[in-house]
Design a protein around this motif. Structure first.
Motif, PDB file in Angstrom:
ATOM      1  N   GLY A  24       0.938  -1.156   0.041  1.00  0.00           N
ATOM      2  CA  GLY A  24      -0.011   0.189   0.160  1.00  0.00           C
ATOM      3  C   GLY A  24       0.916   1.251  -0.071  1.00  0.00           C
ATOM      4  O   GLY A  24       0.272   2.283  -0.607  1.00  0.00           O
ATOM      5  N   ILE A  25       1.931   1.225   0.816  1.00  0.00           N
ATOM      6  CA  ILE A  25       2.877   2.674   1.077  1.00  0.00           C
ATOM      7  C   ILE A  25       3.582   2.663  -0.529  1.00  0.00           C
ATOM      8  O   ILE A  25       3.871   3.874  -0.934  1.00  0.00           O
ATOM      9  CB  ILE A  25       3.852   2.296   1.890  1.00  0.00           C
ATOM     10  N   MET A  30       4.114   5.831  -5.489  1.00  0.00           N
ATOM     11  CA  MET A  30       4.321   5.795  -6.843  1.00  0.00           C
ATOM     12  C   MET A  30       3.017   6.405  -7.661  1.00  0.00           C
ATOM     13  O   MET A  30       3.343   6.464  -8.939  1.00  0.00           O
ATOM     14  CB  MET A  30       4.645   4.518  -7.538  1.00  0.00           C
ATOM     15  N   ARG A  31       1.976   6.878  -7.146  1.00  0.00           N
ATOM     16  CA  ARG A  31       1.022   7.611  -7.813  1.00  0.00           C
ATOM     17  C   ARG A  31       1.569   8.780  -8.671  1.00  0.00           C
ATOM     18  O   ARG A  31       2.224   9.433  -8.152  1.00  0.00           O
ATOM     19  CB  ARG A  31      -0.009   7.980  -6.870  1.00  0.00           C
ATOM     20  N   PRO A  32       1.110   8.902  -9.738  1.00  0.00           N
ATOM     21  CA  PRO A  32       1.192  10.042 -10.828  1.00  0.00           C
ATOM     22  C   PRO A  32       1.285  11.208  -9.907  1.00  0.00           C
ATOM     23  O   PRO A  32       2.107  12.390 -10.266  1.00  0.00           O
ATOM     24  CB  PRO A  32       0.447   9.919 -11.921  1.00  0.00           C
ATOM     25  N   ALA A  33       0.043  11.409  -9.196  1.00  0.00           N
ATOM     26  CA  ALA A  33      -0.116  12.718  -8.636  1.00  0.00           C
ATOM     27  C   ALA A  33       1.073  13.150  -7.760  1.00  0.00           C
ATOM     28  O   ALA A  33       1.183  14.517  -7.251  1.00  0.00           O
ATOM     29  CB  ALA A  33      -1.351  12.613  -7.723  1.00  0.00           C
ATOM     30  N   PHE A  38       7.782  14.917  -5.375  1.00  0.00           N
ATOM     31  CA  PHE A  38       9.067  14.037  -5.322  1.00  0.00           C
ATOM     32  C   PHE A  38      10.191  14.642  -6.285  1.00  0.00           C
ATOM     33  O   PHE A  38      11.296  14.870  -5.769  1.00  0.00           O
ATOM     34  CB  PHE A  38       8.832  12.422  -5.569  1.00  0.00           C
ATOM     35  N   GLU A  39       9.669  14.957  -7.542  1.00  0.00           N
ATOM     36  CA  GLU A  39      10.549  15.756  -8.206  1.00  0.00           C
ATOM     37  C   GLU A  39      11.200  17.109  -7.597  1.00  0.00           C
ATOM     38  O   GLU A  39      12.440  17.374  -7.851  1.00  0.00           O
ATOM     39  CB  GLU A  39      10.140  16.085  -9.586  1.00  0.00           C
TER      40      GLU A  39
END
Length: 50
Positions: A24-25, A30-33, A38-39
């Motif tokens: 789940g984490i 890794m969701r696109p949103a 993160f960038e």
């Protein structure tokens, strides 16, 4: 039910719970949103000191 059986059952339940939680984490991270956040965070060490 003996204590050994209870221990075995709880150990199995813990392993399954940990795998579900970890998966789940990873999916949440890794969701696109979340990619843009993160960038930006990835570039923090490279910014000049203000």
């Amino acid at each position: 039910m003996t204590i050994e059986q209870i221990h075995s059952l709880l150990l199995t339940a813990w392993i399954v719970w940990f795998f579900v939680l970890f998966t789940g984490i990873v999916v949440w991270a890794m969701r696109p949103a979340r990619r843009e956040k993160f960038e930006r965070a990835r570039l923090i060490p490279l910014r000049e000191a203000e």
